[in-house]
Design an enzyme around this catalytic site. Sequence first.
Site, PDB file in Angstrom:
ATOM      1  N   LYS A  51       0.852  -1.201   0.000  1.00 60.18           N
ATOM      2  CA  LYS A  51       0.000   0.000   0.000  1.00 60.18           C
ATOM      3  C   LYS A  51       0.885   1.247   0.000  1.00 60.18           C
ATOM      4  CE  LYS A  51      -0.301  -0.185   5.079  1.00 60.18           C
ATOM      5  NZ  LYS A  51      -1.098  -0.675   6.209  1.00 60.18           N
ATOM      6  N   ARG A 150     -10.933  -0.163  14.143  1.00 63.05           N
ATOM      7  CA  ARG A 150     -10.597   0.629  12.956  1.00 63.05           C
ATOM      8  C   ARG A 150     -11.392   0.131  11.760  1.00 63.05           C
ATOM      9  NH1 ARG A 150      -4.577   1.012  10.252  1.00 63.05           N
ATOM     10  NH2 ARG A 150      -5.113  -1.114   9.667  1.00 63.05           N
ATOM     11  N   TYR A 272      14.547  30.280   9.176  1.00 65.21           N
ATOM     12  CA  TYR A 272      13.295  30.961   9.520  1.00 65.21           C
ATOM     13  C   TYR A 272      13.174  31.155  11.024  1.00 65.21           C
ATOM     14  CZ  TYR A 272      11.162  30.415   4.892  1.00 65.21           C
ATOM     15  OH  TYR A 272      10.850  30.506   3.553  1.00 65.21           O
ATOM     16  N   MET A 320      11.015  24.266   3.471  1.00 70.25           N
ATOM     17  CA  MET A 320      10.266  23.377   2.583  1.00 70.25           C
ATOM     18  C   MET A 320      11.196  22.577   1.668  1.00 70.25           C
ATOM     19  SD  MET A 320       7.454  24.335  -0.316  1.00 70.25           S
ATOM     20  CE  MET A 320       6.323  25.148   0.797  1.00 70.25           C
TER      21      MET A 320
HETATM   22  C1  LIG Z   1      -0.356  -1.674   6.923  1.00 69.65           C
HETATM   23  C2  LIG Z   1      -0.976  -2.970   7.276  1.00 69.65           C
HETATM   24  C3  LIG Z   1      -0.185  -4.128   7.387  1.00 69.65           C
HETATM   25  C4  LIG Z   1       1.314  -4.109   7.353  1.00 69.65           C
HETATM   26  O1  LIG Z   1       1.798  -3.682   8.603  1.00 69.65           O
HETATM   27  P1  LIG Z   1       3.346  -3.592   8.937  1.00 69.65           P
HETATM   28  O2  LIG Z   1       3.369  -3.172  10.359  1.00 69.65           O
HETATM   29  O3  LIG Z   1       3.916  -2.579   8.021  1.00 69.65           O
HETATM   30  O4  LIG Z   1       3.910  -4.954   8.702  1.00 69.65           O
HETATM   31  C5  LIG Z   1      -0.837  -5.340   7.565  1.00 69.65           C
HETATM   32  N1  LIG Z   1      -2.204  -5.401   7.673  1.00 69.65           N
HETATM   33  C6  LIG Z   1      -2.972  -4.302   7.612  1.00 69.65           C
HETATM   34  C7  LIG Z   1      -4.447  -4.437   7.751  1.00 69.65           C
HETATM   35  C8  LIG Z   1      -2.393  -3.052   7.429  1.00 69.65           C
HETATM   36  O5  LIG Z   1      -3.152  -1.960   7.395  1.00 69.65           O
END
Ligand SMILES: *Cc1c(COP(=O)(O)O)cnc(C)c1O
Length: 378
Positions: A51, A150, A272, A320
């Site tokens: 992802k 979640r 800054y 930035m």
């Molecule tokens: C992001 C995610 C993972 C991977 O988690 P890591 O801690 O990066 O190994 C696995 N399952 C779900 C549902 C996630 O959102």
Amino acid sequence: MDAGLWNSPVGRPLDGEGASGRLTIDLAAICRNYGKLAAMLAPAKTGAVVKADAYGLGAGRVGSALLAAGCRDFFVAHFGEAMKLKPHLRDAGRIFVLNGLQPGSEAACAQAGIGPVLNSIEQLRRWRSAARNCGRVLPAVLQFDTGMSRLGIPPEERPLLRRELEGCGEIEILCVMSHLACADDADSRQNADQLAEMRKIAAEFPGFDVCFANSGGIFLGAEYHHVLARPGIALYGGAPSGGGANPMEPVVRLDVAVIQTRTVAAGIPVGYGGTHVTSGETRLATIAAGYADGLLRSLSSRGAVYYDGIRLPVVGRVSMDSMTVDITALPPGTLSLGSLVEVVGPHQTLEDLAEAAGTIAYEILTGLGHRYQREYHH
Ligand SMILES: *Cc1c(COP(=O)(O)O)cnc(C)c1O
């Protein structure tokens, strides 16, 4: 031949015109990390979470490298990410969309052969009618909430779900899954609580494979492995667990270009807000990356970069597109326009940088952005 991520000379100039730095991504190291996890998990299968563009490292490149390493189960967050990844997997890998089945995407998802993670009964119903509409059995993963609040089906809806699944021949449930909230902390009681809940779910929905562990979960022990694991951060060299040595091999190296050097007298403000004032004559270098390149503003007067193993502290606020470091510790003339300094590498790991920024490796990786020249090692 590959000089090795840590051995390439730090001063080697950038090839691009005007690139701000070089982000080196070692695909072979990602595959070795995959192999290490797969060996720990066997006979359980090892998937890969790609992802957010494989945590910023390039989902296409990472996905095809992991496919060649034997990975067949890929997890993304969004349907759009799945569509982008698909051509890189040559129809050999399965793709699952963790965020669920969004209204309006059912037909396209079915058409593309992408498996949604169904996070509610309502999503199951919509996927079921998509299956009827296209006259095919469609694959899916069922996600349950085991204590993170979640995503996933809550405990009280499980009896209704069982009834919905009876005679639901339109959907092939590939596995049931849940996600650990505290897997990076082996001492957290919540891990065992969530495992117990996952086992209850497996008993209530018999005959389905279980997919449970993320990176941290893999290191909690074999009882967390089940049939399929979903590591992300550990593949990319991040630490799967807090405390102790990181068992994973580093995957990224980041070198950033010097764009100006100067010597200033004592009492001169830097950056800054003039938040840093020099205490004596100081040599400064301004480097070509800032918070828009993922070098978080929280590194202001806290973080550091390295040259030849020598620590060069960030002075004043991170801008930035640039930030200024104190190079007084280096012999005069060492750095000039175009020199590269190490931001992530042998002297400062990803975890070190994240800690200096007050965050986690995940946020650093996903924030690195696209202004660096990217170099992939195979
Ligand atoms: C992001 C995610 C993972 C991977 O988690 P890591 O801690 O990066 O190994 C696995 N399952 C779900 C549902 C996630 O959102």
